[in-house]
Design a protein around this motif. Structure first.
Motif, short mmCIF file in Angstrom:
data_model
loop_
_atom_site.label_atom_id
_atom_site.label_comp_id
_atom_site.label_asym_id
_atom_site.label_seq_id
_atom_site.Cartn_x
_atom_site.Cartn_y
_atom_site.Cartn_z
N ILE A 21 -22.61 7.70 6.70
CA ILE A 21 -21.80 8.45 7.57
C ILE A 21 -21.75 7.86 8.51
CG2 ILE A 21 -20.75 10.51 8.28
CD1 ILE A 21 -21.04 11.78 5.91
N VAL A 22 -23.21 7.33 8.59
CA VAL A 22 -24.10 7.38 10.49
C VAL A 22 -23.74 5.83 10.29
CG1 VAL A 22 -26.19 6.92 11.68
CG2 VAL A 22 -26.16 8.84 10.84
N LEU A 60 -36.82 11.96 7.34
CA LEU A 60 -35.63 11.27 5.96
C LEU A 60 -36.00 11.75 5.23
CD1 LEU A 60 -35.32 7.90 7.61
CD2 LEU A 60 -33.95 10.00 7.64
N TYR A 108 -19.41 5.62 11.41
CA TYR A 108 -18.84 6.43 12.64
C TYR A 108 -19.55 5.85 13.86
CZ TYR A 108 -18.06 10.95 11.54
OH TYR A 108 -18.02 12.21 10.29
N MET A 161 -25.65 10.15 4.16
CA MET A 161 -25.82 10.64 5.79
C MET A 161 -25.67 9.08 6.22
SD MET A 161 -28.25 12.62 8.12
CE MET A 161 -28.06 12.44 9.64
N ASP A 162 -26.76 8.20 5.99
CA ASP A 162 -27.11 6.90 6.07
C ASP A 162 -25.44 6.36 6.24
OD1 ASP A 162 -29.58 6.98 7.05
OD2 ASP A 162 -30.39 5.68 4.94
N ARG A 184 -29.79 11.73 1.47
CA ARG A 184 -29.91 10.58 3.13
C ARG A 184 -29.08 9.41 2.63
NH1 ARG A 184 -34.57 9.58 0.91
NH2 ARG A 184 -34.64 8.03 0.29
N ARG A 185 -28.92 8.82 1.76
CA ARG A 185 -27.45 7.89 1.48
C ARG A 185 -26.61 8.22 2.10
NH1 ARG A 185 -30.11 7.75 -4.05
NH2 ARG A 185 -32.05 6.80 -3.98
#
Lengths: 80, 80, 80, 80
Positions: free
Chosen positions: C69-70, C55, C73, C66-67, C63-64
């Motif tokens: 979108i994680v 990270l 999902y 991606m977090d 990073r933010r």
């Protein structure tokens, strides 16, 4: 069904397809390990078998050329 | 300094040591790629060089035994 | 010195440079393992430390994103 | 059939079984890539999907515990 649900379902379906394929892949990797274990049990050298599998995937002419270069370099470095 | 800060500092120091080492490792990997690129530029076969590096790491007797078994299996399978 | 010897020496020098670099790389990999072992010995979770190292290599904005979108999902799939 | 031929046949059969399994495995790896390509084409984030597949393979309690430790370490290091 709302648009949001359709999107969620689509993601879920894609993820589940990947999971089934990953599961199958792990199964086949296990089958390969099992064949190597069987070969080892009857006395074959697994490391050499992996070399052979790699060599058989090469085109015969590529394999022969590579063998020749390996021999040349081994001689150059005094590796017998 | 509070106990909590000490713990946080310890974690940070460990992470930073790992990051410096990972950075060094990436640098060396790059150096290795550069030597192979240099070798390729003067006409050497990189794939074969990697085979040679692997062979030189083996004990001579292990290498000779392995070569012998590879030849045996190649003969058994009609691979010349 | 004959031309052949010069070529052989050049190959040998290239191989030896690669071997020294590979040796260094193995040393650093060992150092990294040692730091993780030290961290584990004082109670840190090595798996999570590896997540953190990954990270920290990302750009903050990446990073933010991606977090986010994680999380989206995870919600879509009912993963809490 | 001579004993030598039997041994050679046995090696060949083992190698061929491995080759068929390796072929199947490559096919499935390709299928997985195809599903990810399909997902990407309809707008999903492939990197995040891979995170999700990994999270879904974990036991729910392990996943929650890991998430908690990741958050703790992120806070300790000022990673938001």
């Amino acid at each position: 069904m709302s648009e949001s649900n359709t999107t969620e379902d689509r993601l879920r379906l894609l993820i589940e397809r990947i999971e089934r394929l990953e599961e199958e892949k792990r199964g086949i990797s296990q089958d390969i390990s099992d064949v190597y274990a069987e070969a080892k049990a009857v006395g074959y050298d697994v490391k050499v078998m992996k070399v052979i599998v790699k060599l058989r995937r090469m085109q015969p002419e590529d394999r022969r050329e590579m063998d020749m270069i390996v021999d040349t370099y081994k001689n150059a470095l005094g590796l017998d």
